[in-house]
Design a protein around this motif. Structure first.
Motif, PDB file in Angstrom:
ATOM      1  N   THR A 276       0.814  -1.032  -0.015  1.00 30.71           N
ATOM      2  CA  THR A 276       0.035  -0.074   0.028  1.00 30.71           C
ATOM      3  C   THR A 276       0.869   1.327  -0.039  1.00 30.71           C
ATOM      4  OG1 THR A 276      -1.579  -1.237   1.418  1.00 30.71           O
ATOM      5  CG2 THR A 276      -1.712   1.242   1.201  1.00 30.71           C
ATOM      6  N   PRO A 277       0.682   2.262  -0.800  1.00 31.84           N
ATOM      7  CA  PRO A 277       1.682   3.297  -0.789  1.00 31.84           C
ATOM      8  C   PRO A 277       1.315   4.332   0.151  1.00 31.84           C
ATOM      9  CG  PRO A 277      -0.262   3.513  -2.560  1.00 31.84           C
ATOM     10  CD  PRO A 277      -0.204   2.119  -2.210  1.00 31.84           C
ATOM     11  N   PRO A 278       2.403   4.836   0.649  1.00 35.53           N
ATOM     12  CA  PRO A 278       2.179   5.803   1.976  1.00 35.53           C
ATOM     13  C   PRO A 278       1.262   7.038   1.558  1.00 35.53           C
ATOM     14  CG  PRO A 278       4.451   5.823   0.954  1.00 35.53           C
ATOM     15  CD  PRO A 278       3.782   4.586   0.247  1.00 35.53           C
ATOM     16  N   LYS A 279       0.436   7.870   2.182  1.00 36.83           N
ATOM     17  CA  LYS A 279      -0.370   8.516   2.097  1.00 36.83           C
ATOM     18  C   LYS A 279       0.671   9.755   1.760  1.00 36.83           C
ATOM     19  CE  LYS A 279      -4.349  11.168   3.832  1.00 36.83           C
ATOM     20  NZ  LYS A 279      -5.162  11.194   4.941  1.00 36.83           N
ATOM     21  N   ARG A 283       7.666  11.824  -4.786  1.00 36.69           N
ATOM     22  CA  ARG A 283       9.139  11.217  -5.619  1.00 36.69           C
ATOM     23  C   ARG A 283       9.579  12.228  -6.634  1.00 36.69           C
ATOM     24  NH1 ARG A 283       5.698   6.880  -5.698  1.00 36.69           N
ATOM     25  NH2 ARG A 283       5.427   7.064  -8.070  1.00 36.69           N
ATOM     26  N   SER A 284      10.832  12.426  -6.547  1.00 38.50           N
ATOM     27  CA  SER A 284      11.450  13.550  -7.267  1.00 38.50           C
ATOM     28  C   SER A 284      12.206  12.943  -8.520  1.00 38.50           C
ATOM     29  CB  SER A 284      12.691  14.430  -6.505  1.00 38.50           C
ATOM     30  OG  SER A 284      13.279  15.172  -7.293  1.00 38.50           O
ATOM     31  N   ILE A 285      11.904  13.352  -9.639  1.00 39.28           N
ATOM     32  CA  ILE A 285      12.677  12.940 -11.049  1.00 39.28           C
ATOM     33  C   ILE A 285      13.460  14.068 -11.142  1.00 39.28           C
ATOM     34  CG2 ILE A 285      12.588  12.425 -13.277  1.00 39.28           C
ATOM     35  CD1 ILE A 285       9.462  11.733 -12.576  1.00 39.28           C
ATOM     36  N   GLU A 286      14.890  13.939 -10.992  1.00 42.67           N
ATOM     37  CA  GLU A 286      15.972  14.798 -11.238  1.00 42.67           C
ATOM     38  C   GLU A 286      15.955  15.486 -12.540  1.00 42.67           C
ATOM     39  OE1 GLU A 286      20.921  15.207 -10.659  1.00 42.67           O
ATOM     40  OE2 GLU A 286      19.788  13.328 -10.274  1.00 42.67           O
ATOM     41  N   GLY A 287      15.938  16.759 -12.611  1.00 42.25           N
ATOM     42  CA  GLY A 287      16.112  17.712 -13.675  1.00 42.25           C
ATOM     43  C   GLY A 287      14.566  18.066 -14.336  1.00 42.25           C
ATOM     44  N   VAL A 288      13.509  17.219 -13.722  1.00 40.53           N
ATOM     45  CA  VAL A 288      12.245  17.451 -14.521  1.00 40.53           C
ATOM     46  C   VAL A 288      11.184  17.849 -13.494  1.00 40.53           C
ATOM     47  CG1 VAL A 288      10.209  16.087 -15.700  1.00 40.53           C
ATOM     48  CG2 VAL A 288      12.676  15.350 -16.134  1.00 40.53           C
ATOM     49  N   GLY A 289      11.028  17.389 -12.358  1.00 43.10           N
ATOM     50  CA  GLY A 289      10.121  17.626 -11.543  1.00 43.10           C
ATOM     51  C   GLY A 289       9.726  16.673 -10.265  1.00 43.10           C
ATOM     52  N   THR A 290       8.684  16.933  -9.593  1.00 36.49           N
ATOM     53  CA  THR A 290       8.210  16.167  -8.622  1.00 36.49           C
ATOM     54  C   THR A 290       6.975  15.584  -8.835  1.00 36.49           C
ATOM     55  OG1 THR A 290       9.627  17.432  -7.065  1.00 36.49           O
ATOM     56  CG2 THR A 290       7.950  15.918  -5.996  1.00 36.49           C
ATOM     57  N   ILE A 291       6.798  14.010  -8.518  1.00 37.81           N
ATOM     58  CA  ILE A 291       5.459  13.456  -8.538  1.00 37.81           C
ATOM     59  C   ILE A 291       4.805  13.608  -7.321  1.00 37.81           C
ATOM     60  CG2 ILE A 291       4.231  11.323  -9.178  1.00 37.81           C
ATOM     61  CD1 ILE A 291       6.103  11.028 -11.357  1.00 37.81           C
ATOM     62  N   LYS A 292       3.692  13.701  -6.968  1.00 38.97           N
ATOM     63  CA  LYS A 292       2.944  13.632  -5.756  1.00 38.97           C
ATOM     64  C   LYS A 292       1.707  12.664  -5.781  1.00 38.97           C
ATOM     65  CE  LYS A 292       0.954  16.074  -2.003  1.00 38.97           C
ATOM     66  NZ  LYS A 292       0.335  17.759  -1.624  1.00 38.97           N
ATOM     67  N   VAL A 293       1.661  11.737  -4.873  1.00 38.62           N
ATOM     68  CA  VAL A 293       0.372  10.795  -5.210  1.00 38.62           C
ATOM     69  C   VAL A 293      -0.661  10.733  -3.731  1.00 38.62           C
ATOM     70  CG1 VAL A 293      -0.518   8.461  -5.582  1.00 38.62           C
ATOM     71  CG2 VAL A 293       1.708   9.147  -6.593  1.00 38.62           C
ATOM     72  N   THR A 294      -1.667  11.244  -3.958  1.00 39.10           N
ATOM     73  CA  THR A 294      -2.602  11.422  -3.053  1.00 39.10           C
ATOM     74  C   THR A 294      -3.687  10.717  -3.083  1.00 39.10           C
ATOM     75  OG1 THR A 294      -1.881  13.642  -2.438  1.00 39.10           O
ATOM     76  CG2 THR A 294      -3.628  13.283  -1.119  1.00 39.10           C
ATOM     77  N   GLY A 295      -4.029   9.387  -2.623  1.00 34.65           N
ATOM     78  CA  GLY A 295      -5.222   8.653  -2.942  1.00 34.65           C
ATOM     79  C   GLY A 295      -5.061   8.225  -4.546  1.00 34.65           C
ATOM     80  N   THR A 296      -6.330   8.729  -5.016  1.00 34.53           N
ATOM     81  CA  THR A 296      -6.220   8.451  -6.584  1.00 34.53           C
ATOM     82  C   THR A 296      -5.783   9.570  -7.304  1.00 34.53           C
ATOM     83  OG1 THR A 296      -8.522   9.099  -6.523  1.00 34.53           O
ATOM     84  CG2 THR A 296      -8.202   6.953  -6.203  1.00 34.53           C
ATOM     85  N   ARG A 297      -5.231  10.670  -6.590  1.00 31.17           N
ATOM     86  CA  ARG A 297      -5.018  11.935  -7.454  1.00 31.17           C
ATOM     87  C   ARG A 297      -3.479  11.911  -7.469  1.00 31.17           C
ATOM     88  NH1 ARG A 297      -6.301  17.916  -5.273  1.00 31.17           N
ATOM     89  NH2 ARG A 297      -5.527  19.222  -6.904  1.00 31.17           N
ATOM     90  N   LEU A 298      -3.040  12.383  -8.794  1.00 30.02           N
ATOM     91  CA  LEU A 298      -1.636  12.336  -9.177  1.00 30.02           C
ATOM     92  C   LEU A 298      -1.075  13.637  -9.472  1.00 30.02           C
ATOM     93  CD1 LEU A 298       0.594   9.740 -11.090  1.00 30.02           C
ATOM     94  CD2 LEU A 298       0.674  12.363 -11.806  1.00 30.02           C
ATOM     95  N   GLU A 299      -0.150  14.338  -8.952  1.00 27.25           N
ATOM     96  CA  GLU A 299       0.222  15.733  -9.261  1.00 27.25           C
ATOM     97  C   GLU A 299       1.834  15.685  -9.832  1.00 27.25           C
ATOM     98  OE1 GLU A 299      -0.577  18.452  -6.475  1.00 27.25           O
ATOM     99  OE2 GLU A 299      -2.441  17.780  -5.608  1.00 27.25           O
ATOM    100  N   PHE A 300       1.934  16.787 -10.518  1.00 27.63           N
ATOM    101  CA  PHE A 300       3.340  16.901 -10.988  1.00 27.63           C
ATOM    102  C   PHE A 300       3.739  18.390 -11.100  1.00 27.63           C
ATOM    103  CE2 PHE A 300       6.970  17.207 -13.753  1.00 27.63           C
ATOM    104  CZ  PHE A 300       7.584  15.834 -13.612  1.00 27.63           C
TER     105      PHE A 300
END
Length: 332
Positions: A276-279, A283-300
């Motif tokens: 189960t992914p933590p709330k 996660r950071s992708i070097e040189g591009v940006g940061t991914i954030k997962v909240t429940g069923t929501r994904l932000e970049f």
């Protein structure tokens, strides 16, 4: 008056006393000559020292038919068959059989075939042969029969038919016979052995197990039966290491098939279960940006210097080629 008394006339009075000539008797073949002919036909004349022993020990009524001879043969002239289906011999059962033979005698002769070096290869009856040797007997009743390797394989299996072979021992013999080409199909083999083709098929499933597991079965052939073979084979395709470890536990600790399968299935399920992914996972992708997962929501969130519009175009193209089965949730 015309005479009716002439040769050949059925009404002639003088012909009534004549008898039909007796058949000329055929020359009698002595028992010794018949024995020699049978031994020669069976190929037993190539080794004089063996023939002399066999000829001296032949039983009364030893001529069974044109292909087989019943004889008392020297125990030390017999060698084991490479086609013996039995992998493990129960020494206690051999001792009991030896006692029985001492008490009431050997009820069924062994089957042997002659080898080019003059020795006799044991085709059927190794348990009886071992018991007779244990008793210290010098000879044993045997049917001496000419046969090919293929026939030797069949007879070795059928002779053991009533002596509780395991499914794996049957499977090895079935596989050997089919590989040798003695029978062309499982159905033909089943018909020849007088068993249901489904039994042959289920037993042969055991030969699909990897060599490492079959090496364990070679020592302990009763560990896996044909009724459970398919489940073990299916699990091997997913996780061969887990199955091999479970079979080893069966051999060393006496774990039964059902318990081993439950253990295998539990370990495989644990490996396949996604954690189960933590709330609010980030996660950071070097040189591009940061991914954030909240429940069923994904932000970049783009880093400085990255054009969000261009990135979204590439991301959209990627999503159109994505294999959906690889990202679907296992939880409905």
């Amino acid at each position: 008056m015309k005479s009716n008394d002439y040769p050949g006339n059925p009404n002639s009075q003088t012909m009534h006393g004549l008898r039909t000539p007796e058949a000329i008797p055929k020359p009698q073949v002595s028992r010794a000559t018949a024995r020699a002919l049978m031994l020669e036909k069976a190929g037993l004349n190539a080794a004089p020292e063996v023939n002399q022993t066999l000829s001296a020990a032949l039983l009364e009524g030893e001529l069974i038919d044109g292909e087989r001879i019943l004889a008392n043969v020297p125990v030390n002239q017999i060698v084991k068959s490479p086609y013996q289906p039995r992998l493990v011999f129960d020494e206690k059962a051999i001792e009991e059989l030896a006692t029985s033979i001492q008490t009431i005698g050997l009820g069924k002769p062994i089957i042997v075939r002659r080898l080019p070096d003059g020795k006799l290869e044991l085709v059927g009856g190794e348990r009886r042969w071992r018991a007779v040797r244990l008793n210290g007997d010098e000879t044993i009743p045997a049917v001496i029969q000419n046969m090919t390797d293929g026939i030797a394989m069949i007879l070795a299996l059928t002779d053991n038919g009533g002596e509780d072979l395991t499914d794996y021992e049957h499977a090895r013999s079935y596989h050997r016979i089919l590989e040798n080409g003695e029978e062309q199909s499982q159905r033909a083999l089943a018909r020849r052995l007088g068993v249901n083709v489904s039994i042959v098929s289920r037993c042969l499933t055991l030969m699909q197990l990897p060599e490492s597991i079959r090496a364990v079965l070679d020592k302990s052939p009763g560990l896996i039966t044909c009724n459970y073979a398919k489940r073990f084979v299916d699990h091997v395709e997913a996780q061969p290491g887990i199955v091999a470890k479970a079979v080893q536990a069966m051999d060393e600790a006496g774990v039964q098939q059902e318990a081993a399968l439950r253990l295998i299935e539990k370990e495989i399920a644990a490996l396949n279960k996604d954690p189960t992914p933590p709330k609010n996972e980030r996660r950071s992708i070097e040189g591009v940006g940061t991914i954030k997962v909240t429940g069923t929501r994904l932000e970049f969130k783009c880093e400085k210097g990255i054009d969000p519009q261009r990135l979204s175009q590439h991301f959209e193209e990627f999503l159109r080629t994505l294999d959906l089965s690889a990202v679907r949730s296992e939880v409905p």
